[in-house]
Motif scaffolding. Sequence first.
Motif, PDB file in Angstrom:
ATOM      1  N   THR A 186       0.831  -1.200   0.000  1.00  0.00           N
ATOM      2  CA  THR A 186       0.000   0.000   0.000  1.00  0.00           C
ATOM      3  C   THR A 186       0.866   1.252   0.000  1.00  0.00           C
ATOM      4  N   ASP A 187       1.122   1.776   1.186  1.00  0.00           N
ATOM      5  CA  ASP A 187       1.994   2.936   1.334  1.00  0.00           C
ATOM      6  C   ASP A 187       2.870   2.705   2.561  1.00  0.00           C
ATOM      7  N   LEU A 188       3.785   3.619   2.835  1.00  0.00           N
ATOM      8  CA  LEU A 188       4.758   3.377   3.897  1.00  0.00           C
ATOM      9  C   LEU A 188       4.088   3.260   5.263  1.00  0.00           C
ATOM     10  N   ASP A 189       3.110   4.109   5.540  1.00  0.00           N
ATOM     11  CA  ASP A 189       2.466   4.053   6.853  1.00  0.00           C
ATOM     12  C   ASP A 189       1.761   2.719   7.073  1.00  0.00           C
ATOM     13  N   THR A 190       1.032   2.236   6.052  1.00  0.00           N
ATOM     14  CA  THR A 190       0.330   0.957   6.177  1.00  0.00           C
ATOM     15  C   THR A 190       1.329  -0.187   6.215  1.00  0.00           C
ATOM     16  N   PHE A 191       2.385  -0.069   5.432  1.00  0.00           N
ATOM     17  CA  PHE A 191       3.471  -1.052   5.453  1.00  0.00           C
ATOM     18  C   PHE A 191       3.995  -1.218   6.879  1.00  0.00           C
ATOM     19  N   LEU A 192       4.268  -0.097   7.535  1.00  0.00           N
ATOM     20  CA  LEU A 192       4.804  -0.144   8.893  1.00  0.00           C
ATOM     21  C   LEU A 192       3.768  -0.660   9.899  1.00  0.00           C
ATOM     22  N   ALA A 193       2.495  -0.452   9.603  1.00  0.00           N
ATOM     23  CA  ALA A 193       1.447  -0.879  10.529  1.00  0.00           C
ATOM     24  C   ALA A 193       1.348  -2.389  10.647  1.00  0.00           C
TER      25      ALA A 193
END
Length: 363
Positions: free
Chosen positions: A57-64
């Motif tokens: 998805t994106d970096l924030d969702t990746f990290l989540a």
Amino acid sequence: MTTPHPTPRLPLAVLHDHLDGGARPETLLELAADIEHPMPAETPHALAAWFVAAANTDLDTFLATFEHITPMLQTRDALRRIAYESVLDLAADSVVYAEQRFAPEEHLTAGLSLDAVVEAVQDGFAAGMRDARTPDGHPVVVNTILCALRTEPHSRDIASLAVRRRGDDPRLVGFDLAGAERGAPAADHAQALRIAHEGGVSVTVHAGEETGPDYVADALTHGARRIGHGVSLIEELTADGTPGPVGAEALRRGVCLELAPTSNVQTGAARSLADHPLARLLRAGLPVTVNPDNRLLSGITVSSEFHAVAAAQGLTPQEQHHICRTAVLAGFGDPEERHRILHTVIDPAWTAHLASAPRTSGR
């Protein structure tokens, strides 16, 4: 997780590989059961697939997605286990030199101290190095980089920890700023970076993945010897393939880019492996390396990523050898040990491979 590319089986090196992001799915399921943590899938195969899909998805969702990794890694035994297994997995994948990184501050919720976290991980790495051999019988060297989360206020503590522990542990070689970049440049952690640099601990900084070249420039200003990702440097590459001002400064300093193409595609920093700027940055003269970032989240191994990128980018065998050499030469570990690995393991194997491969030119 995908299996390693079967041929050719050549020795490899990796610089940007997050320990927790490479945990075995079966291990996470066992540890989750111990603490009654609900997981999004019930089998190792299904869990591995879930991580890849969720991270796309994106970096924030990746990290989540780490909400289904970090809670299980809060005890000495769990940390030692994933460190040990990581070394075995790297060796099975023909990796002979690796730098693993992790954020000690993420493993304190069950009462461990920062020192206890580092000791458990280092113990696991040491045990893995004693036991692991590549398919060709070579040992694997694993050095450690401690990460500080740039969105948290503990970077000075982590940098001081790295300096203090490096005095007794030559395998602890680096300090990194990790986590979501936007709004948190290296300048916000200037004191931590100075502590590491003055204490003899090499510095790498995540920069230029979700931000522009200015974040890379900021990391260079604050002493980064390597850049985690740095994809945005392609934005300033000139039409004739010449690096722009930030890239030129990185080149002047010999700063290596720790590129992670599949991860960069997942977080939106690149559209596809074929479109990733690695080959263009390489042919512009910048020191680049191929890294998995988080093997579990990307569904890759070091070798599968290396071969997939080479195929998608049209890298010649000579360029592939150069990238592998760059990783060893840019390592933070003992120079004598790195040069021994390069000249007695990596170069002979790759030279033999090149002798049987046709000489080609890249795209």
